[in-house]
Design an enzyme around this catalytic site. Structure first.
Site, mmCIF file in Angstrom:
data_model
loop_
_atom_site.group_PDB
_atom_site.id
_atom_site.type_symbol
_atom_site.label_atom_id
_atom_site.label_comp_id
_atom_site.label_asym_id
_atom_site.label_seq_id
_atom_site.Cartn_x
_atom_site.Cartn_y
_atom_site.Cartn_z
ATOM 1 C CD GLN A 1 0.729 -8.792 -2.479
ATOM 2 O OE1 GLN A 1 1.417 -9.413 -2.972
ATOM 3 N NE2 GLN A 1 -0.483 -8.617 -2.721
ATOM 4 C CE LYS B 1 3.228 -2.307 -4.574
ATOM 5 N NZ LYS B 1 2.837 -2.126 -3.220
ATOM 6 C CG ASP C 1 -1.580 -1.231 1.317
ATOM 7 O OD1 ASP C 1 -2.296 -1.667 0.390
ATOM 8 O OD2 ASP C 1 -1.834 -1.910 2.428
ATOM 9 C CD GLU C 2 4.604 -0.475 -0.079
ATOM 10 O OE1 GLU C 2 4.032 -0.618 -1.115
ATOM 11 O OE2 GLU C 2 5.333 -1.157 0.807
ATOM 12 C CB ALA D 1 -2.271 -6.395 -5.542
ATOM 13 N N GLY D 2 -4.399 -4.124 -4.286
ATOM 14 C CA GLY D 2 -5.364 -3.136 -4.563
ATOM 15 C C GLY D 2 -4.496 -1.785 -4.921
ATOM 16 C CG HIS D 3 -1.886 -1.384 -7.568
ATOM 17 N ND1 HIS D 3 -1.007 -1.427 -8.491
ATOM 18 C CD2 HIS D 3 -1.190 -1.531 -6.097
ATOM 19 C CE1 HIS D 3 -0.083 -2.330 -8.060
ATOM 20 N NE2 HIS D 3 -0.153 -2.362 -6.563
HETATM 21 P P1 IMP Z 1 -2.521 -12.867 1.670
HETATM 22 O O1 IMP Z 1 -1.882 -12.208 0.693
HETATM 23 O O2 IMP Z 1 -4.233 -12.668 1.241
HETATM 24 O O3 IMP Z 1 -2.670 -14.206 1.882
HETATM 25 O O4 IMP Z 1 -2.555 -12.212 2.969
HETATM 26 C C1 IMP Z 1 -1.356 -12.349 3.585
HETATM 27 C C2 IMP Z 1 -0.826 -11.074 4.255
HETATM 28 O O5 IMP Z 1 -0.535 -10.070 3.472
HETATM 29 C C3 IMP Z 1 -1.853 -10.260 5.284
HETATM 30 O O6 IMP Z 1 -1.303 -9.473 6.250
HETATM 31 C C4 IMP Z 1 -2.531 -9.238 3.993
HETATM 32 O O7 IMP Z 1 -3.034 -8.045 4.992
HETATM 33 C C5 IMP Z 1 -1.273 -8.751 3.661
HETATM 34 N N1 IMP Z 1 -1.544 -8.329 2.283
HETATM 35 C C6 IMP Z 1 -1.846 -9.015 1.143
HETATM 36 N N2 IMP Z 1 -1.808 -8.178 0.072
HETATM 37 C C7 IMP Z 1 -1.839 -7.027 0.480
HETATM 38 C C8 IMP Z 1 -1.505 -5.739 -0.360
HETATM 39 O O8 IMP Z 1 -1.797 -5.408 -1.312
HETATM 40 N N3 IMP Z 1 -1.533 -4.559 0.676
HETATM 41 C C9 IMP Z 1 -1.148 -4.563 1.912
HETATM 42 N N4 IMP Z 1 -1.135 -5.807 2.437
HETATM 43 C C10 IMP Z 1 -1.485 -6.897 1.857
#
Ligand code: IMP
Length: 431
Positions: free
Chosen positions: A224, A16, A13-14, A39-41
């Protein structure tokens, strides 16, 4: 054109997407190489908010071609909905500019169900995943029983794979209190998706190497952040892929000698979503102020993000792990009016002894106590600043100090949500 890897230098969430969007203006290729729709941009284009989960941020640049590489795990339903939404807003989503690797692994209904059921069952011990099935899909990939995009296009073979997978995974689903999935319901969901996705699916390695040969420049867009890396992050509170810059090579089929620059994106403070250690966390009113000022709520899950001071000690570690050539500091404007600012410059352990390296592993990191340096804050609104000299002296001093602590030049500064709200300090980031 240089080939550049862009990664998150913190916990994701920086911002990117915004930097990739800026760098993609030069009309290059943009490749996603790991992660999935966890991810969510969020991008703001002409005042309108666009949230992308799987499609590379370069899609908004007309001259840009986008690739979802082999290292990604993709949920075909989510991807196709994203294609449809982008198409509906007038963006060209033709297979000439949007390409999906046939080698990418597919997130299937049991992956999502397992992810959520396991998190529910884990109670206080949960990771805080996004519930999108990311971990279970990567598990099947490394266990060599995954379903790839190429398999999705072969209905005959696909049924056998689904039967095999359900024979294995239904046991766990039922044990966790979830209904068993049937082969017919899964096939009814995924067959039409595979049929539609076929239009965009093709092998991409040669395509990328031809682009390299023509000197077109490839941007590798990380998802991430460094400390969510499955090897180098705060294990086990991590995602299931390699988020560090090295992952760009394995996740796309391009060798490391092709990479010219590695840009690490960091917020001017720090945030984290989900569970796991966060040494500089502000669990107080100031943390809440930062959350509101920075609108720190997840783009994917809407969860409030944990907030804290910038950890320059950790960023220095991220610079090593990624081989950073540049840093981009985003959301600098959010720090305006916050009063004196703190930056973490090192840690002491539980016995008060200073440590010389960020410890690997969650337990060790959770025991660390940060050492802070205090820097003067500033009250001016930065959102209209477009050149370095326009920034208040205290703000420039903050950036210069971070640069010295991390040992990497800060090439770009984000001062607002819009794509134009960037100050370039290095020609690479100039519009
Ligand atoms: P997963 O990737 O859904 O398995 O989640 C594993 C960890 O990564 C959790 O703490 C999520 O909140 C974190 N996480 C996964 N994707 C993101 C992202 O795009 N931004 C921030 N944290 C993320």
């Amino acid at each position: 054109m240089p080939n550049i890897v862009v990664v998150g230098a913190q916990w994701g969430d920086e911002g990117k997407g915004k930097v990739v969007d800026l760098l993609a203006e030069k009309g290059r290729w943009v490749v996603r190489f790991q992660g999935g729709n966890n991810a969510g941009h969020t991008l703001v284009v002409d005042g309108a908010k666009v949230v992308l989960h799987l499609v590379p941020s370069g899609i908004l640049q007309r001259g840009c071609r986008c690739v979802i590489g082999n290292g990604v795990v993709l949920d075909p339903g989510v991807l196709l909905r994203e294609f449809d939404a982008l198409q509906a807003s007038g963006i060209d989503m033709s297979p000439e500019r949007m390409i999906v690797s046939t080698e990418a692994h597919v997130i299937l209904p049991w992956h999502r169900a397992l992810d959520r059921a396991r998190e529910l069952a884990a109670g206080a011990g949960k990771i805080g995943t996004t519930g999108r099935g990311i971990g279970p899909a990567y598990e099947d990939k490394v266990a060599r029983r995954g379903v790839r995009v190429a398999d999705l296009l072969k209905p005959g073979m696909l049924r056998g794979k689904v039967e095999e997978a359900l024979a294995r995974h239904n046991h766990e689903l039922v044990r966790l209190g979830h209904a068993a999935l049937t082969v017919d319901e899964v096939m009814a969901e995924i067959l039409p998706l595979g049929e539609r996705l076929g239009r965009w699916a093709r092998p991409v390695v040669r395509l990328l190497h031809e682009a390299l040969g023509r000197g077109e420049g490839i941007l590798f867009e990380g998802a991430q952040g460094t400390f969510l890396d499955v090897d180098h992050g705060t294990y086990p509170f991590v995602t299931s892929s390699n988020t560090v810059a090295g992952g760009a090579c394995a996740g796309s089929g391009v060798g490391p000698t092709a990479i010219d620059a590695v840009v690490g994106i960091a917020k001017a403070y720090a945030t984290r979503v989900g569970a796991g250690p966060f040494p500089t966390e502000l669990d107080d009113a100031l943390g809440e102020r930062l959350r509101q000022a920075g609108q720190e709520f997840g783009a994917t899950t809407g969860r409030p993000r944990r907030t804290g001071w910038l950890d320059a000690f950790m960023l220095r570690h991220a610079a090593m792990l990624n081989g950073l050539t540049h840093l981009a500091l985003t959301k600098l404007d959010v720090l305006s009016g916050l009063g004196p600012l703190r930056v973490c410059v090192g840690y002491v352990d539980a016995r008060g002894a200073s440590v010389d390296e960020v410890p690997a592993g969650a337990e060790e990191l959770a025991a660390m106590v940060p050492i802070y340096e205090e820097l003067p804050g500033w009250d001016e609104d930065l959102s209209r600043c477009r050149v370095w000299e326009a920034l208040p002296p205290a703000c420039r001093a903050y950036v210069t100090r971070v640069e010295a602590l991390v040992g990497v030049p800060v090439g770009a500064l984000g001062v607002g949500p819009g794509r134009e709200a960037i100050i370039a300090r290095d020609a690479m980031f100039a519009a």
